[in-house]
Design a protein around this motif. Structure first.
Motif, PDB file in Angstrom:
ATOM      1  N   LEU A   2       2.790  -7.976   4.003  1.00 62.67           N
ATOM      2  CA  LEU A   2       3.061  -7.579   5.450  1.00 62.67           C
ATOM      3  C   LEU A   2       1.487  -6.116   5.320  1.00 62.67           C
ATOM      4  O   LEU A   2       1.720  -4.779   4.351  1.00 62.67           O
ATOM      5  CB  LEU A   2       3.742  -7.138   5.908  1.00 62.67           C
ATOM      6  CG  LEU A   2       3.710  -7.374   7.554  1.00 62.67           C
ATOM      7  CD1 LEU A   2       3.256  -8.613   7.267  1.00 62.67           C
ATOM      8  CD2 LEU A   2       5.285  -6.746   8.031  1.00 62.67           C
ATOM      9  N   ASN A   3       0.774  -6.807   5.493  1.00 62.68           N
ATOM     10  CA  ASN A   3      -0.498  -5.471   5.896  1.00 62.68           C
ATOM     11  C   ASN A   3      -0.620  -4.518   7.390  1.00 62.68           C
ATOM     12  O   ASN A   3       0.627  -4.933   8.150  1.00 62.68           O
ATOM     13  CB  ASN A   3      -1.987  -6.189   6.725  1.00 62.68           C
ATOM     14  CG  ASN A   3      -2.752  -6.899   5.169  1.00 62.68           C
ATOM     15  OD1 ASN A   3      -2.345  -5.913   3.966  1.00 62.68           O
ATOM     16  ND2 ASN A   3      -3.174  -8.186   5.282  1.00 62.68           N
ATOM     17  N   ALA A   4      -0.520  -3.423   7.412  1.00 64.27           N
ATOM     18  CA  ALA A   4      -0.130  -2.416   8.111  1.00 64.27           C
ATOM     19  C   ALA A   4      -0.444  -2.798   9.789  1.00 64.27           C
ATOM     20  O   ALA A   4      -0.085  -2.424  10.808  1.00 64.27           O
ATOM     21  CB  ALA A   4      -0.753  -1.092   8.419  1.00 64.27           C
ATOM     22  N   LYS A   5      -1.846  -3.266   9.621  1.00 71.09           N
ATOM     23  CA  LYS A   5      -2.328  -3.847  10.878  1.00 71.09           C
ATOM     24  C   LYS A   5      -1.598  -5.205  11.297  1.00 71.09           C
ATOM     25  O   LYS A   5      -1.702  -4.885  12.975  1.00 71.09           O
ATOM     26  CB  LYS A   5      -3.881  -4.378  10.802  1.00 71.09           C
ATOM     27  CG  LYS A   5      -4.783  -3.249  10.918  1.00 71.09           C
ATOM     28  CD  LYS A   5      -6.029  -3.813  10.429  1.00 71.09           C
ATOM     29  CE  LYS A   5      -7.074  -2.095   9.805  1.00 71.09           C
ATOM     30  NZ  LYS A   5      -8.503  -3.490   9.901  1.00 71.09           N
ATOM     31  N   ASP A   6      -0.879  -5.789  10.291  1.00 72.85           N
ATOM     32  CA  ASP A   6       0.218  -7.046  11.093  1.00 72.85           C
ATOM     33  C   ASP A   6       1.518  -6.571  11.225  1.00 72.85           C
ATOM     34  O   ASP A   6       2.517  -7.667  11.831  1.00 72.85           O
ATOM     35  CB  ASP A   6      -0.133  -7.302  10.283  1.00 72.85           C
ATOM     36  CG  ASP A   6      -1.536  -8.800   9.515  1.00 72.85           C
ATOM     37  OD1 ASP A   6      -2.493  -8.605  10.691  1.00 72.85           O
ATOM     38  OD2 ASP A   6      -1.983  -8.714   8.360  1.00 72.85           O
ATOM     39  N   ALA A  13       8.414  -3.734  10.830  1.00 70.52           N
ATOM     40  CA  ALA A  13       8.003  -1.693  10.598  1.00 70.52           C
ATOM     41  C   ALA A  13       8.471  -1.746   9.099  1.00 70.52           C
ATOM     42  O   ALA A  13       8.899  -1.455   7.554  1.00 70.52           O
ATOM     43  CB  ALA A  13       8.657  -1.062  11.537  1.00 70.52           C
ATOM     44  N   LYS A  14      10.125  -2.531   9.384  1.00 69.60           N
ATOM     45  CA  LYS A  14      11.107  -2.369   8.529  1.00 69.60           C
ATOM     46  C   LYS A  14      11.032  -2.619   6.868  1.00 69.60           C
ATOM     47  O   LYS A  14      10.755  -2.122   5.844  1.00 69.60           O
ATOM     48  CB  LYS A  14      12.502  -2.881   8.509  1.00 69.60           C
ATOM     49  CG  LYS A  14      13.000  -2.443   9.539  1.00 69.60           C
ATOM     50  CD  LYS A  14      14.716  -2.589  10.212  1.00 69.60           C
ATOM     51  CE  LYS A  14      15.078  -1.514  11.415  1.00 69.60           C
ATOM     52  NZ  LYS A  14      16.946  -2.128  11.463  1.00 69.60           N
ATOM     53  N   ARG A  15      10.312  -4.464   7.405  1.00 74.47           N
ATOM     54  CA  ARG A  15       9.811  -5.524   6.159  1.00 74.47           C
ATOM     55  C   ARG A  15       8.774  -4.449   5.348  1.00 74.47           C
ATOM     56  O   ARG A  15       8.754  -4.411   3.373  1.00 74.47           O
ATOM     57  CB  ARG A  15       9.270  -6.469   6.702  1.00 74.47           C
ATOM     58  CG  ARG A  15       8.464  -7.761   5.647  1.00 74.47           C
ATOM     59  CD  ARG A  15       8.271  -8.769   6.705  1.00 74.47           C
ATOM     60  NE  ARG A  15       7.226  -9.263   5.247  1.00 74.47           N
ATOM     61  CZ  ARG A  15       6.263 -10.399   6.167  1.00 74.47           C
ATOM     62  NH1 ARG A  15       6.598 -10.566   6.762  1.00 74.47           N
ATOM     63  NH2 ARG A  15       5.733 -10.841   4.790  1.00 74.47           N
ATOM     64  N   ILE A  16       7.912  -4.277   6.362  1.00 70.75           N
ATOM     65  CA  ILE A  16       6.463  -3.524   5.098  1.00 70.75           C
ATOM     66  C   ILE A  16       6.986  -2.259   4.559  1.00 70.75           C
ATOM     67  O   ILE A  16       6.708  -1.830   3.581  1.00 70.75           O
ATOM     68  CB  ILE A  16       4.774  -3.357   6.068  1.00 70.75           C
ATOM     69  CG1 ILE A  16       4.037  -2.570   5.310  1.00 70.75           C
ATOM     70  CG2 ILE A  16       5.679  -1.989   6.941  1.00 70.75           C
ATOM     71  CD1 ILE A  16       3.017  -3.002   6.325  1.00 70.75           C
ATOM     72  N   ILE A  17       8.237  -1.207   4.894  1.00 66.66           N
ATOM     73  CA  ILE A  17       8.492   0.151   4.146  1.00 66.66           C
ATOM     74  C   ILE A  17       9.360  -0.534   3.092  1.00 66.66           C
ATOM     75  O   ILE A  17       9.300  -0.088   1.729  1.00 66.66           O
ATOM     76  CB  ILE A  17       9.188   0.558   5.099  1.00 66.66           C
ATOM     77  CG1 ILE A  17       8.305   1.649   6.304  1.00 66.66           C
ATOM     78  CG2 ILE A  17       9.883   1.744   4.424  1.00 66.66           C
ATOM     79  CD1 ILE A  17       9.355   2.296   6.919  1.00 66.66           C
ATOM     80  N   ASP A  18      10.217  -1.548   3.123  1.00 64.29           N
ATOM     81  CA  ASP A  18      11.004  -2.575   1.974  1.00 64.29           C
ATOM     82  C   ASP A  18       9.935  -2.888   0.774  1.00 64.29           C
ATOM     83  O   ASP A  18       9.767  -2.761  -0.189  1.00 64.29           O
ATOM     84  CB  ASP A  18      11.296  -4.012   2.412  1.00 64.29           C
ATOM     85  CG  ASP A  18      13.022  -2.635   2.837  1.00 64.29           C
ATOM     86  OD1 ASP A  18      13.615  -2.004   2.822  1.00 64.29           O
ATOM     87  OD2 ASP A  18      13.400  -3.945   3.867  1.00 64.29           O
ATOM     88  N   GLU A  19       9.067  -3.500   1.368  1.00 65.54           N
ATOM     89  CA  GLU A  19       7.659  -4.560   0.374  1.00 65.54           C
ATOM     90  C   GLU A  19       7.222  -3.013  -0.627  1.00 65.54           C
ATOM     91  O   GLU A  19       6.655  -3.116  -1.917  1.00 65.54           O
ATOM     92  CB  GLU A  19       6.848  -5.629   1.530  1.00 65.54           C
ATOM     93  CG  GLU A  19       7.289  -6.107   1.988  1.00 65.54           C
ATOM     94  CD  GLU A  19       6.284  -7.632   2.121  1.00 65.54           C
ATOM     95  OE1 GLU A  19       6.407  -8.274   2.596  1.00 65.54           O
ATOM     96  OE2 GLU A  19       5.270  -6.603   3.034  1.00 65.54           O
TER      97      GLU A  19
END
Length: 457
Positions: A2-6, A13-19
């Motif tokens: 996931l990109n921050a802009k998405d 938010a939880k997913r991108i931090i985990d990724e």
């Protein structure tokens, strides 16, 4: 990935931090003066805060830009013990951070009682008023700022005197300057792309080391977020280059001041068409835009403190330096406070030229938009447009702007329209903070006073 802009939702938010396998993220909110206050937060605390909110010490609503506590506020103070106030994190504000690879930033805002004086909440109140009237607001902010070959230590060692701008002399729109310093320009534009406040135009202005950045248009809330982040991280980028950027309204009596112009337009919520454009009228100015201009003009003297919030702001509002001195309007006229820019349905807009670069973007935009909506609501009519040099013409006394921060604070404090638009709690608190700012200034002796009076008087 996931990109921050998405990122749009709590789950995103939880997913991108985990990724990204982050142990901490950065969270910040904006205070009364538009200064970003925040901290790094652990992943566990952040996830909990996404679900349930968190608390932030409300002292940031009760102190000035130098962390000095107001003695005249009622929202918070020693009598309340400066408690924590509830805050919500806004997942859709997720950003990558310049020079912090992989790290993320999220904007937060106050809720409940503190929301009444939260700058972002104040803007949202006005935007919601517009939506209830059938309009969606769009805005773009542009800033002038001076760059110096200085550091936070060197300016203090010099006593803030004899500062060295990054380039000498007056050289507006210079291709030489932006070519010689192309690496810096590329960094600034790259930061805008990375952090999702894209820069539509970047050029030198008139004065040594001064630049102007025009941010791309967006809906009003996002435009304010982008402007506030630009000001914050432009300072960060400068200091990481052993430079400094200032958004003071006027740092030297020898050079023009620094503006924070606001471009505004309205669309009809029902079909997305321009509410400002009417091809059957002169300059394509619709009835709605005419009332909008009238509201901005009528309320400008009452709301000036939200556009010119510091003592220094009023050093800029003098004739002949590209800063308005009366609540005037004109078509494609840069000597007036309001500049109507006629064009296509997509580009028809009004530029609020009064504001200085030191204004809080949320509050300046709230005032510019709120005044226009007030004009539509009350079907106000503007004064005759100014043609030619506004500085050389005599205008109605009703159009005269306050000349000091104290006077502006009094006009705001007693403005019925301001209380209607922003709420009594906000008006009372913000006016009190501006009174404090003026009183703090009066406690100090300027270099000008010493030079003028010490020997002779």
């Amino acid at each position: 990935m996931l990109n921050a802009k998405d990122v749009k939702t709590v789950e995103d938010a939880k997913r991108i931090i985990d990724e990204r396998n982050l142990s901490h993220v950065k969270v910040g909110l904006f205070d009364i003066d538009g200064i970003m206050r925040g901290k790094y937060m652990s992943k566990e605390k952040f996830f909990s805060s996404l679900d349930s909110g968190f608390a932030f010490c409300d002292v940031v609503l009760g102190w000035d830009s130098k962390d000095q506590l107001y003695d005249n506020g009622k929202v918070t103070g020693w009598e309340t013990g400066y408690p924590d106030a509830p805050v919500r994190i806004l997942p859709h504000t997720c950003r990558d951070i310049v020079d912090e690879p992989g790290q993320l930033l999220f904007i937060a805002e106050f809720v409940d009682e503190a929301e009444k004086v939260c700058p972002r909440g104040t803007l949202r109140k006005v935007i919601e008023k517009g939506k209830a009237m059938g309009f969606d607001a769009f805005a773009a902010l542009e800033y002038e700022f001076f760059m110096f070959d200085e550091t936070p230590d060197s300016i203090r060692e010099k006593g803030f005197r004899n500062l060295k701008p990054i380039t000498p002399d007056f050289f507006g729109y210079s291709v030489i300057r932006n070519s010689v310093h192309s690496e810096l320009y590329q960094q600034i534009m790259g930061m805008g792309e990375l952090m999702d406040f894209p820069i539509e135009g970047l050029h030198t202005e008139t004065g040594p080391g001064v630049l102007e950045a025009a941010l791309a248009v967006d809906d009003a809330t996002k435009a304010a977020d982008k402007a506030a982040l630009f000001k914050t991280f432009m300072k960060v980028l400068a200091q990481r280059n052993n430079m400094m950027a200032t958004f003071m309204a006027k740092w030297s009596g020898d050079y023009p001041g620094q503006s924070g112009h606001i471009h505004l337009s309205l669309k009809n919520s029902a079909d997305g068409s321009s509410a400002f454009y009417d091809a059957n009228n002169k300059h394509n100015i619709s009835k709605v835009q005419r009332h909008f201009i009238a509201g901005q003009q009528r309320l400008m003297p009452e709301l000036l403190a939200m556009f010119a919030p510091t003592v220094n702001s009023y050093s800029r509002l003098i004739p002949g330096f590209w800063a308005p001195t009366d609540a005037t309007w004109g078509v494609e006229n840069r000597t007036t406070a309001l500049r109507v820019i006629p064009g296509s349905p997509k580009s028809q807009r009004v530029e609020y030229r009064l504001g200085s670069a030191d204004a809080n973007p949320y509050l300046a935009l709230a005032a510019a938009l709120g005044a226009g909506l007030y004009g539509i609501e009350h079907e106000l009519e503007p004064e005759a447009q100014v043609k030619g040099n506004s500085y050389e013409q005599t205008h109605s006394p009703e159009l005269a702007l306050p000349r000091t921060l104290w006077e502006s604070a009094q006009r705001l404090k007693h403005s019925a329209a301001a209380k209607d638009l922003f709420g009594e709690t906000f008006v009372e608190h913000f006016a009190a903070t501006r009174e404090w700012e003026e009183r703090e200034f009066r406690r100090h002796i300027t270099d000008w006073e010493m030079e003028r009076y010490f020997e002779i008087i």
